[in-house]
Design an enzyme around this catalytic site. Structure first.
Site, PDB file in Angstrom:
ATOM      1  N   LYS A  55      45.655  36.974  14.956  1.00 35.11           N
ATOM      2  CA  LYS A  55      45.153  35.603  15.046  1.00 35.11           C
ATOM      3  C   LYS A  55      45.731  34.762  13.906  1.00 35.11           C
ATOM      4  CE  LYS A  55      40.687  33.189  15.104  1.00 35.11           C
ATOM      5  NZ  LYS A  55      39.232  33.415  14.972  1.00 35.11           N
ATOM      6  N   SER A  71      36.739  31.956  18.826  1.00 33.41           N
ATOM      7  CA  SER A  71      37.959  31.389  18.302  1.00 33.41           C
ATOM      8  C   SER A  71      39.175  32.300  18.422  1.00 33.41           C
ATOM      9  CB  SER A  71      37.756  31.009  16.837  1.00 33.41           C
ATOM     10  OG  SER A  71      37.434  32.149  16.057  1.00 33.41           O
ATOM     11  N   SER A 114      33.331  35.162  17.968  1.00 36.44           N
ATOM     12  CA  SER A 114      34.759  34.940  18.177  1.00 36.44           C
ATOM     13  C   SER A 114      35.672  36.126  18.426  1.00 36.44           C
ATOM     14  CB  SER A 114      35.328  34.142  17.002  1.00 36.44           C
ATOM     15  OG  SER A 114      34.723  32.897  16.914  1.00 36.44           O
TER      16      SER A 114
END
Length: 468
Positions: free
Chosen positions: A80, A155, A179
Site C-alpha cells: 500500500k 483504505s 482498512s
C-alpha cells in the site's frame, strides 16, 4: 502456465521456487504481464518497482547456487502506498506528497524482503489512507475486479484489488477502523489485523492516532497470512507499541488439546446487517460446528451498551485533525474530500472525550469477559457486499445509514486492539464476495489462524476468482 502462477498463493510459489519448478524471474514476469493486462481497468497499481526483475535474477542465482533462502524467497509482493519503500515512490494518495521517495523501508517491508520477498509494486489508497473507498486526486480511483462499477474498499482497496485480480500473491495494508478487513471482504481475499502492537508501524503514514493504526498482511490463503505474519511480528525498537515478544506459532493443521469454543454474533452491537451477510455468518458457524468445534450464538452486552463506532469517532477526530491541519497547511488547493471533511468536523468536548475513553475501557472489559469463556468469535466484516462507487448512504435491513456504518463490525477491534481475520465464505445474489470475520483474544493469532484454516478447508467458495 501464466494464470497458474498468478493465481497461486505465496506459500505455494515459494515451495515451487525452492524446488526449482519455477524460477523467480518467471514468477515476477508473470505478475508484471498480469498487471499490464488487467490493471488499466482496475487501477490498483500506482508505481512499479524498477528493480523487481533484477531482484528476481539475483534470487534465481541464489537458488541455482544452493544458498540458504528465506521462506518467501523469490515471491513478489505489493505494498500500500502509505508504507515507505526505499528508492520507490511513496506518495500517500495526495499531490502534497507527489514525487516523494523514502530512503528507508518501513519495518514491515524490510522484514518481507529479509524473508526473500521481492517488492513488485505500490498500490492505490484514499488520500492519507483515510476513507472506505480508494480514490484520490493523484492516482485516481480503484475499481473492484468483481464489478468495475463497485469499490474494492478502503483504505487498502488498491491492495485488495491487486491480489483478487492476480496481480500480486501477497501484500501489506494498513487498518485504522476497517482498512485491511473491509477491502478483503469487498474483493473476496483474506487479511489479518493482528493484536495492536504485534507488527510495528515504523515507516508508515499517518501515525496518528497510533493506538488505533495497524499494518497487516493481505493474501489469497490463510496459510499465506500465517507465513507473512510469522515474518512481520515482533518489536523493532522504534515503535513503542510494538513490545510483545510472545512466541508465534501459526497453529495450522494442529489438533488443539481441547475442543475450541466459538461464538457467533450478527446483531445487536454492530449496527444493521444485510440478511445475505447474516446468513453467511450463520453458515460459517454451522460449518465450524460440523467440523467438530463447539459453536453457539452469543451476545456481548458491552457492544450493546457502547456502540464502538460512536466511541471511535469521538476519540480519533481529536487526534487526527491536528495531523491533517499540519500536513495540508499551505496546500489547501491540493486537498481532497476526506481531508476537507476531517477538518470541518467539530472538536470533541473534553467531557465527551473522557466519556469515550471510559466507554473504550468498558468494551475491552466486555471482550475480556467473553474470551474468558470462548476461544473465537465469528461476526460479519461488512454489513453488505461491495457497493457502487460514490455511495454515501445505504439502506441495510430496512434502516438508512451513512457510509461510516460500514465500519460497525470492524472498528470494535481497533478500539480494543483485538486481532481479526477477514475471509470469504459466501456469495451474494449479485455474484459478489461475502466475508466473515474471525476475532480472537489479545495475542491469540495462533487460535484464529487455526479456526480460519478449518473454515477455509470446508469453504463453499474456495478458489473462486473474478472473470477478467
Amino acid at each position: 502456465m501464466s494464470e497458474d502462477i498468478t493465481y497461486s498463493d505465496a506459500t505455494g510459489l515459494a515451495a515451487r521456487i525452492r524446488n526449482k519448478e519455477l524460477s523467480p524471474v518467471e514468477v515476477v514476469q508473470a505478475h508484471l504481464d498480469r498487471i499490464e493486462a488487467v490493471d488499466p481497468e482496475i487501477n490498483a497499481i500506482v508505481t512499479l518497482a524498477d528493480n523487481a526483475l533484477a531482484e528476481a535474477r539475483r534470487a534465481e542465482a541464489a537458488i541455482q547456487a544452493g544458498e540458504d533462502v528465506g521462506p518467501l524467497h523469490g515471491v513478489p509482493f505489493t505494498i500500500k502506498d502509505s508504507i515507505d519503500t526505499a528508492g520507490v515512490l511513496t506518495q500517500r494518495g495526495s499531490p502534497i506528497f507527489k514525487g516523494r521517495v523514502p530512503e528507508v523501508d518501513a519495518t514491515s517491508v524490510a522484514r518481507l524482503k529479509r524473508a526473500g520477498g521481492i517488492l513488485l509494486a505500490k498500490t492505490n489508497l484514499p488520500e492519507f489512507s483515510y476513507w472506505i473507498e480508494s480514490d484520490n486526486l493523484l492516482t485516481g480511483r480503484s475499481n473492484n475486479p468483481w464489478d468495475l462499477t463497485r469499490t474494492p474498499g478502503g483504505s487498502s482497496g488498491g491492495e485488495s484489488a491487486a491480489i483478487a485480480a492476480g496481480m500480486s500473491p501477497l501484500g501489506l495494508g494498513t487498518d485504522l477502523a476497517i482498512s485491511v478487513r473491509g477491502p478483503a471482504a469487498q474483493t473476496g481475499i483474506v487479511s489479518l489485523k493482528a493484536t495492536h502492537g504485534r507488527v510495528p508501524m515504523t515507516g508508515i503514514y499517518p501515525r496518528a492516532p497510533r493506538r488505533f493504526w495497524h499494518v497487516g498482511p493481505m493474501a489469497r490463503s490463510i496459510r499465506d497470512l500465517a507465513l507473512a505474519f510469522s515474518q512481520l511480528a515482533g518489536p523493532d525498537g522504534k515503535d513503542a507499541f510494538a513490545t510483545s515478544t510472545a512466541a508465534f506459532d501459526a497453529g495450522i493443521g494442529r489438533q488443539p488439546y481441547r475442543q475450541l469454543r466459538v461464538g457467533w454474533l450478527v446483531e445487536p452491537g454492530f449496527g444493521p446487517i444485510d440478511p445475505e451477510v447474516a446468513r453467511t455468518v450463520e453458515a460459517a458457524a454451522e460449518a465450524l460446528r460440523e467440523s467438530g468445534l463447539h459453536v453457539e450464538p452469543v451476545r456481548i452486552p458491552a457492544l450493546e451498551k457502547d456502540f464502538a463506532l460512536d466511541v471511535f469517532n469521538k476519540l480519533h477526530v481529536m487526534e487526527m485533525k491536528p495531523e491533517f491541519a499540519a500536513v495540508t497547511e499551505g496546500h489547501e488547493d491540493q486537498m481532497y474530500k476526506m481531508s476537507r471533511t476531517m477538518l470541518s468536523l467539530p472538536d470533541t468536548s473534553l467531557g465527551d472525550y473522557i466519556a469515550a475513553e471510559q466507554a473504550a475501557e468498558r468494551l475491552r472489559d466486555g471482550f475480556a469477559e467473553y474470551f474468558a469463556k470462548f476461544d473465537a468469535l465469528i461476526t460479519p466484516v461488512l454489513p453488505l457486499p461491495a457497493h457502487k462507487h460514490g455511495q454515501e448512504e445505504f439502506v441495510i435491513n430496512g434502516r438508512t445509514v451513512d457510509a461510516t456504518y460500514l465500519q460497525g463490525a470492524t472498528v470494535p477491534l481497533n478500539v480494543t486492539g483485538l486481532p481479526g481475520i477477514s475471509m470469504r465464505f459466501g456469495t451474494s445474489t449479485e455474484g459478489l464476495p461475502i466475508n466473515v470475520q474471525i476475532v480472537g483474544s489479545w495475542l491469540a493469532e495462533t487460535t484464529i489462524l487455526n479456526v480460519a484454516s478449518t473454515l477455509e478447508s470446508v469453504s463453499p467458495v474456495r478458489g473462486l476468482r473474478p472473470a477478467l
